[in-house]
Design a protein around this motif. Structure first.
Motif, mmCIF file in Angstrom:
data_model
loop_
_atom_site.group_PDB
_atom_site.id
_atom_site.type_symbol
_atom_site.label_atom_id
_atom_site.label_comp_id
_atom_site.label_asym_id
_atom_site.label_seq_id
_atom_site.Cartn_x
_atom_site.Cartn_y
_atom_site.Cartn_z
ATOM 1 N N LYS A 157 0.833 -1.193 0.000
ATOM 2 C CA LYS A 157 0.000 0.000 0.000
ATOM 3 C C LYS A 157 0.867 1.242 0.000
ATOM 4 O O LYS A 157 1.870 1.313 0.706
ATOM 5 N N LYS A 158 0.467 2.217 -0.791
ATOM 6 C CA LYS A 158 1.281 3.424 -0.958
ATOM 7 C C LYS A 158 1.140 4.325 0.254
ATOM 8 O O LYS A 158 0.288 5.217 0.302
ATOM 9 N N ARG A 159 1.994 4.073 1.234
ATOM 10 C CA ARG A 159 2.045 4.855 2.451
ATOM 11 C C ARG A 159 3.498 5.096 2.819
ATOM 12 O O ARG A 159 4.364 4.276 2.546
ATOM 13 N N GLY A 160 3.768 6.216 3.453
ATOM 14 C CA GLY A 160 5.105 6.513 3.928
ATOM 15 C C GLY A 160 6.117 6.630 2.808
ATOM 16 O O GLY A 160 5.924 7.301 1.799
ATOM 17 N N GLY A 161 7.242 5.930 2.986
ATOM 18 C CA GLY A 161 8.309 5.995 1.990
ATOM 19 C C GLY A 161 7.888 5.480 0.631
ATOM 20 O O GLY A 161 8.349 5.974 -0.402
ATOM 21 N N LEU A 162 7.028 4.457 0.594
ATOM 22 C CA LEU A 162 6.560 3.931 -0.684
ATOM 23 C C LEU A 162 5.737 4.974 -1.438
ATOM 24 O O LEU A 162 5.795 5.047 -2.670
ATOM 25 N N TRP A 163 4.971 5.775 -0.711
ATOM 26 C CA TRP A 163 4.203 6.854 -1.353
ATOM 27 C C TRP A 163 5.150 7.836 -2.027
ATOM 28 O O TRP A 163 4.942 8.246 -3.168
ATOM 29 N N TRP A 164 6.206 8.207 -1.321
ATOM 30 C CA TRP A 164 7.173 9.140 -1.893
ATOM 31 C C TRP A 164 7.921 8.518 -3.067
ATOM 32 O O TRP A 164 8.208 9.202 -4.070
ATOM 33 N N THR A 165 8.250 7.232 -2.976
ATOM 34 C CA THR A 165 8.911 6.559 -4.094
ATOM 35 C C THR A 165 8.027 6.567 -5.331
ATOM 36 O O THR A 165 8.489 6.835 -6.454
ATOM 37 N N TYR A 166 6.747 6.293 -5.140
ATOM 38 C CA TYR A 166 5.818 6.258 -6.268
ATOM 39 C C TYR A 166 5.650 7.650 -6.873
ATOM 40 O O TYR A 166 5.659 7.817 -8.100
ATOM 41 N N VAL A 167 5.509 8.658 -6.026
ATOM 42 C CA VAL A 167 5.337 10.028 -6.523
ATOM 43 C C VAL A 167 6.588 10.489 -7.270
ATOM 44 O O VAL A 167 6.496 11.085 -8.352
ATOM 45 N N CYS A 168 7.760 10.217 -6.714
ATOM 46 C CA CYS A 168 9.008 10.611 -7.388
ATOM 47 C C CYS A 168 9.175 9.884 -8.721
ATOM 48 O O CYS A 168 9.694 10.462 -9.685
ATOM 49 N N SER A 169 8.718 8.633 -8.792
ATOM 50 C CA SER A 169 8.798 7.911 -10.066
ATOM 51 C C SER A 169 7.912 8.556 -11.124
ATOM 52 O O SER A 169 8.290 8.639 -12.297
ATOM 53 N N LEU A 170 6.739 9.041 -10.714
ATOM 54 C CA LEU A 170 5.861 9.732 -11.669
ATOM 55 C C LEU A 170 6.504 11.021 -12.182
ATOM 56 O O LEU A 170 6.463 11.307 -13.390
ATOM 57 N N VAL A 171 7.076 11.783 -11.268
ATOM 58 C CA VAL A 171 7.735 13.030 -11.668
ATOM 59 C C VAL A 171 8.901 12.745 -12.609
ATOM 60 O O VAL A 171 9.091 13.436 -13.626
ATOM 61 N N PHE A 172 9.683 11.708 -12.295
ATOM 62 C CA PHE A 172 10.836 11.382 -13.124
ATOM 63 C C PHE A 172 10.406 10.922 -14.513
ATOM 64 O O PHE A 172 10.995 11.326 -15.528
ATOM 65 N N LYS A 173 9.376 10.080 -14.592
ATOM 66 C CA LYS A 173 8.925 9.578 -15.891
ATOM 67 C C LYS A 173 8.396 10.708 -16.770
ATOM 68 O O LYS A 173 8.704 10.768 -17.967
ATOM 69 N N ALA A 174 7.609 11.599 -16.181
ATOM 70 C CA ALA A 174 7.103 12.725 -16.951
ATOM 71 C C ALA A 174 8.244 13.641 -17.394
ATOM 72 O O ALA A 174 8.251 14.130 -18.537
ATOM 73 N N SER A 175 9.222 13.855 -16.527
ATOM 74 C CA SER A 175 10.351 14.722 -16.867
ATOM 75 C C SER A 175 11.187 14.126 -18.000
ATOM 76 O O SER A 175 11.646 14.853 -18.901
ATOM 77 N N VAL A 176 11.390 12.811 -17.976
ATOM 78 C CA VAL A 176 12.168 12.160 -19.034
ATOM 79 C C VAL A 176 11.469 12.299 -20.380
ATOM 80 O O VAL A 176 12.102 12.637 -21.397
ATOM 81 N N ASP A 177 10.171 12.043 -20.423
ATOM 82 C CA ASP A 177 9.436 12.165 -21.682
ATOM 83 C C ASP A 177 9.459 13.601 -22.197
ATOM 84 O O ASP A 177 9.632 13.836 -23.403
#
Length: 273
Positions: free
Chosen positions: A122-142
């Protein structure tokens, strides 16, 4: 290039993604990876061999090709797809790390001991931040690759004829690109799918942030109502309020979270009372 490894690893991301994330993953593999493997590599396989210039000067065709095609479309797309898919693997690795921590805790303290995580995926705590940072990184790369493509090839269009006057060409020569219309179609298709992926990443990011803010506000409201009925109760922070909703949230890290009983709601009520 063998993409089956990425496909096998990213298949587990579906379990930890939202609906927008699943759509993004399907779009990447069906409309980007498959199109790249089946068609794009073949279309650009003969781009250098069939690049003709109306001169017999040795080396002129090679120099002109390097001037107008400093980086191949196929290699740029391969690098783009690798960078876009790698952040999703970090989410899977983070969940695997949580599961290992939970397993070690149960082995050390027994099956009846409290749990570190009610739901490791479940996306809570550090996993939430990991998931959010992955979204930002993927959008930035594209976005970055779309800018690079536009800088190298204005409007993402390849002209059928280019004029070259670089050394050692004796004068201005005309060079002809192989299958420009077909290449333009696939280029625009890849650009459009990348833009849709960016939109999905941004929508998912807004959804996660708004959902998290709503949960924090709801928890604070519930705590305020509780302290209103119990004036001597202690005021808790947003992290502690999340225990009332039946989950563990640590916005900082997962390194040493407190142990949770099987029914955290009862535990919090007893602690407050």
């Amino acid at each position: 290039m063998n993409w089956s490894i990425f496909e096998g690893l990213l298949s587990g991301v579906n379990k930890y993604s939202t609906a927008f994330g699943r759509i993004w993953l399907s779009l990447v593999f069906i409309f980007r990876v498959l199109v790249y493997l089946v068609t794009a590599e073949r279309v650009w396989s003969d781009d250098h061999k069939d690049f003709d210039c109306n001169t017999r000067q040795p080396g002129c065709s090679n120099v002109c090709f390097d001037e107008f095609f400093p980086v191949s479309h196929v290699r740029l797309w391969a690098l783009q797809l690798i960078l876009v898919t790698c952040p999703s693997l970090l989410v899977v690795m983070h969940v695997a790390y949580r599961e290992v921590q939970e397993k070690r805790h149960r082995e050390a303290h027994g099956e009846n001991s409290g749990r570190l995580y009610l739901n490791p995926g479940k996306k809570r705590g550090g996993l939430w931040w990991t998931y959010v940072c992955s979204l930002v990184f993927k959008a930035s790369v594209d976005i970055a690759f779309l800018y690079v493509f536009h800088s190298l090839y204005p409007k993402y269009i390849l002209p059928p004829v280019v004029k070259c006057h670089a050394d050692p060409c004796p004068n201005i020569v005309d060079c002809f690109i192989s299958k420009p219309s077909e290449k333009n179609i696939f280029t625009l298709f890849m650009v459009a799918t990348a833009a849709i992926c960016i939109l999905l990443n941004l929508v998912e990011l807004i959804y996660l942030v708004s959902k998290r803010c709503h949960e924090c506000l709801a928890a604070r409201k519930a705590q305020a109502m509780y302290t209103g009925h119990h004036p001597h109760g202690t005021t808790s922070s947003c992290k502690q309020d999340d225990l009332l909703s039946g989950d563990l949230i640590f916005l900082g890290s997962d390194s040493h979270p407190p142990l949770l009983p099987d029914r955290p709601q009862d535990h919090v009520k007893k602690t407050i009372l």
